[in-house]
Write a protein that holds these residues in place. Structure first.
Motif, PDB file in Angstrom:
ATOM      1  N   UNK A 276       0.831  -1.310   0.007  1.00 32.79           N
ATOM      2  CA  UNK A 276       0.142  -0.098  -0.064  1.00 32.79           C
ATOM      3  C   UNK A 276       0.857   1.293  -0.160  1.00 32.79           C
ATOM      4  N   UNK A 277       1.024   1.996  -1.030  1.00 33.99           N
ATOM      5  CA  UNK A 277       1.718   3.204  -1.378  1.00 33.99           C
ATOM      6  C   UNK A 277       1.214   4.431  -0.557  1.00 33.99           C
ATOM      7  N   UNK A 278       1.656   5.195   0.301  1.00 36.46           N
ATOM      8  CA  UNK A 278       1.347   6.203   1.048  1.00 36.46           C
ATOM      9  C   UNK A 278       2.029   7.483   0.448  1.00 36.46           C
ATOM     10  N   UNK A 279       1.499   8.802   0.814  1.00 34.03           N
ATOM     11  CA  UNK A 279       1.597   9.860   0.188  1.00 34.03           C
ATOM     12  C   UNK A 279       3.215  10.424   0.360  1.00 34.03           C
ATOM     13  N   UNK A 280       3.606   9.813   1.695  1.00 30.15           N
ATOM     14  CA  UNK A 280       5.090  10.319   2.042  1.00 30.15           C
ATOM     15  C   UNK A 280       6.124   9.304   1.537  1.00 30.15           C
ATOM     16  N   UNK A 281       5.668   8.615   0.532  1.00 28.06           N
ATOM     17  CA  UNK A 281       6.654   7.627  -0.189  1.00 28.06           C
ATOM     18  C   UNK A 281       6.905   6.119   0.454  1.00 28.06           C
TER      19      UNK A 281
END
Length: 554
Positions: A118-123
Motif C-alpha cells: 500500500x503506497x502512502x503519500x510520504x513515499x
C-alpha cells in the motif's frame, strides 16, 4: 545443504565452551573438527560444557566474547550452570576507527523482486492497510471499547468464536446432569462451521484499538513519550488513518500529539479525526460522531489497493522472545542473514532490546558508521545499565527462568546470541525510543528486552514486518504489523504449529545452512508483505500493544 546431524558445536574458534546439540551422557565421547570431548556429567541439548579445565575466576568465552567467569573448579566436559558460573562481560569504549566492513551477500536474484504493498503519500509502502482508534488517555479506554463493540462485528472484522460452541456443549452436559469429572474428560473438537464474516471494506485489513494505561499521572515526559509512540503508529506505512479520543484535561494533550506527528511526517495528509469528550458533551454525542467520522475514513481507506513496490521499501523489525540455547546458532543468525540481504538491497532493519546487547557493546559501537552514533549507543547502554543498578537490578538479571532452563545462564550468553539478529552490516543510525527510522540500513533502537514492549516500539519506529525468533514459544503479535515467528528448534515447530510460521531448527538438524535459511525467510517475508500469506499472529488476532514508560524494564 544436507548432512548428518552433529552432536556438538563450537561456535567461535576462541570459545572455551561447546554447545550440546543433543542430549549427552556422562562419560560419552563426542567429536568435532578432529577434537574429542569426553563429558564429565550429563549435558542436556542447548546447554554448554567446558572445553578444558577452568579454575575459579577464569573467563568463559562464547561467540568469541566474554560471557561469564567460573565460580569454582570445573573439569573439562563439565556443564556450565548458574551455580558454577557468574555473569561477566567486557568493558567498552569509543574506538579510534570505525569497523564497517561486512559480509555483503549476493543479491542478484532479489534485485528485480517486488512485493504488493500500500503506497502512502510520504513515499512509504505498507504491508497492511489498517484504521486505528486511539485513546489519548486511559480514561477513554471504555469509549474505545464501546467503539470496538459497535464497529468490529458490524463491518465484518469479527473473529470466529471457535471455542464458544465448546463452552455451550459443556453447559448442556452440565444441565443434563454431568459432573465435574465428566466435564474434564470432554474432548474439544473444532467446529468447521465457524468462518469469518464478509468484510464491508475489502481493502481495509482491520480496525485496531490501541488501548493503554498512560496519558496522565506519572511525569510529563511519560506523556510526551506516549504521544511520540502514538504518532509513530498514526504515521505508520501500514495505517490508513485514525480516530483519536481525548478526554481533554490529561497530560497527553492533542497539541503534543500533533507536534509528534509533524516530527515524523511534516506533510501529513492521512485522514485523522480527533474528538474531545469534555468539549463534545454526552457519551452519545461522542460515540455517534466517532462512528460517523470513522466510517467516512474507512470509505477513503478502502480506495487504496496493493501495487508493486521494490524490496527496499520494506522495514523489518528483528525481535526475540522465549529464547533458548539454540536461538543464537539457528534462528537469530538466520534472520541476521535476511537482515543483511535487505540492507544490501537498500532496505531498513531495526535491532532493539538494549539489555540484550550486553557484552557486545564494543562490536556494535565499532560498527556505527559515524562517531556520533557510536557515542550515543555507548551512552544509552551505560545509562540504561546504571538506572537498572539504581533500581537494585542490572543486565545480569535479564535472563528469565525459561532462558536459564534452556541454556542461557548469563545475560552475556543470551546477548551475544541475540545480537546475531543484526547480521554483519554497518549501523546506519542509533535511535532512542520512540524515534522513527529515517535511514536505510541497520538501525539500533533503544528498547527493553520485554517482548511486547520492544515489538510495540519497533512498529512505532516504522517496522512493516517483524521477524520474531523463539526457542520456547510465545504468541506475541502486533495490531498493525505482521509478526512472523521463527522457531530455533524443530521440536518447538512441531509442538506449537498454531503460533510458529517458520522452522529454523533445520540448521541444528543439519538440513540447511544459515544463508539458505535466510533466503527462505526473505521469500516468506515477501509473501506476507504482499498479502499472499498470513502470519500466524495475524490469524490468531494477537494484537499486543504495551507502551514503554522509559522506566527500568529488562
Amino acid at each position: 545443504m544436507t548432512g548428518l546431524k552433529r552432536k556438538v558445536l563450537k561456535v567461535h574458534p576462541q570459545d572455551n565452551v561447546v554447545v550440546a546439540l543433543t542430549d549427552l551422557k556422562k562419560g560419552e565421547s563426542v567429536q568435532e573438527n578432529g577434537r574429542v570431548y569426553t563429558l564429565a556429567e550429563d549435558v542436556p541439548a542447548k546447554h554448554k560444557f567446558t572445553e578444558t579445565i577452568l579454575h575459579p575466576g577464569d573467563a568463559i568465552t562464547m561467540y568469541g566474547v566474554l560471557v561469564g567467569k567460573a565460580k569454582e573448579l570445573l573439569p573439562a566436559g563439565a556443564k556450565i550452570a548458574v551455580g558454577n558460573v557468574q555473569h561477566a562481560s567486557s568493558d567498552f569504549q569509543l574506538a579510534a576507527t570505525r569497523k564497517t566492513a561486512w559480509h555483503i551477500p549476493d543479491i542478484s536474484k532479489w534485485q528485480d523482486r517486488t512485493f504488493m504493498g500500500y503506497h502512502r503519500a510520504d513515499g512509504s509502502v505498507g504491508t497492511g492497510n489498517y484504521w486505528l482508534v486511539i485513546p489519548m488517555v486511559f480514561c477513554e479506554n471504555r469509549n474505545v471499547e464501546v467503539l470496538r463493540e459497535t464497529l468490529v462485528e458490524e463491518l465484518g472484522y469479527g473473529r470466529p468464536k471457535k471455542y464458544a460452541a465448546f463452552a455451550r456443549q459443556l453447559a448442556q452436559q452440565y444441565q443434563q446432569g454431568a459432573d465435574a469429572s465428566a466435564i474434564l474428560e470432554t474432548v474439544y473438537t473444532e467446529d468447521p462451521a465457524q468462518q469469518g464474516q464478509q468484510r464491508l471494506f475489502e481493502n481495509v485489513d482491520g480496525i485496531k484499538f490501541l488501548t493503554h494505561e498512560g496519558g496522565c499521572g506519572g511525569i510529563r515526559q511519560d506523556a510526551q513519550t506516549l504521544c511520540g509512540l502514538l504518532a509513530g503508529y498514526i504515521t505508520h506505512a501500514n495505517v490508513a488513518g485514525a480516530t483519536v479520543l481525548s478526554l481533554g484535561c490529561q497530560n497527553a494533550q492533542i497539541t503534543m500529539l500533533e507536534e509528534e506527528i509533524r516530527k515524523r511526517s511534516p506533510d501529513f495528509s492521512k485522514p485523522l479525526f480527533i474528538l474531545d469528550q469534555q468539549q463534545t458533551g454526552t457519551e452519545q454525542a461522542l460515540i455517534t460522531a466517532a462512528v460517523r467520522q470513522t466510517m467516512a475514513g474507512l470509505i477513503e481507506a478502502n480506495k487504496i489497493t496493493r501495487t508493486p513496490a521494490p524490496l527496499y521499501k520494506l522495514c523489518i523489525g528483528l525481535e526475540c522472545g522465549g529464547s533458548d540455547g539454540f536461538s543464537g546458532i539457528s534462528a537469530n543468525p538466520a534472520i541476521g542473514y535476511t537482515s543483511d540481504l535487505l540492507v544490501a538491497l537498500g532496505g531498513s532493519v531495526i535491532l532493539s532490546e538494549f539489555p540484550e546487547l550486553c557484552g557486545v557493546e564494543q562490536e556494535m559501537s565499532d560498527r556505527c558508521v559515524n562517531t556520533t552514533d557510536a557515542l550515543r549507543f555507548i551512552e544509552l547502554m551505560r545509562t540504561y545499565q546504571r538506572r537498572a543498578e539504581e533500581a537494585g537490578s542490572g543486565f545480569d538479571m535479564n535472563p528469565s527462568p525459561g532462558n536459564i532452563k534452556d541454556g542461557l545462564i548469563t545475560d552475556a550468553i543470551k546477548s551475544a546470541g541475540a545480537a546475531k539478529k543484526g547480521g554483519t552490516s554497518p549501523v546506519a543510525a542509533v535511535l532512542d525510543y520512540p524515534q522513527k527510522v529515517s535511514l536505510p540500513g541497520l538501525n539500533l533502537l533503544c528498547t527493553p528486552g520485554n517482548d511486547v514492549e520492544s515489538t510495540t516500539a519497533e512498529v512505532g519506529a516504522g517496522a512493516t514486518i517483524v521477524l520474531f525468533t523463539t526457542g520456547l514459544g510465545t504468541p506475541t503479535g502486533n495490531p498493525v504489523t505482521p509478526v512472523i515467528k521463527l522457531s530455533s528448534n524443530t521440536k518447538l515447530y512441531q509442538r506449537m504449529p498454531d503460533i510458529i510460521d517458520i522452522n529454523t531448527g533445520t540448521i541444528i538438524d543439519g538440513e540447511e545452512s544459515i544463508p539458505e535459511a535466510g533466503e527462505r525467510i526473505l521469500n516468506y517475508v515477501i509473501d506476507v508483505a504482499s498479502g499472499i500469506t498470513k502470519a500466524r499472529s495475524v490469524i490468531n488476532g494477537q494484537d499486543d500493544f504495551i507502551p514503554w514508560k522509559r522506566g527500568v524494564s529488562l
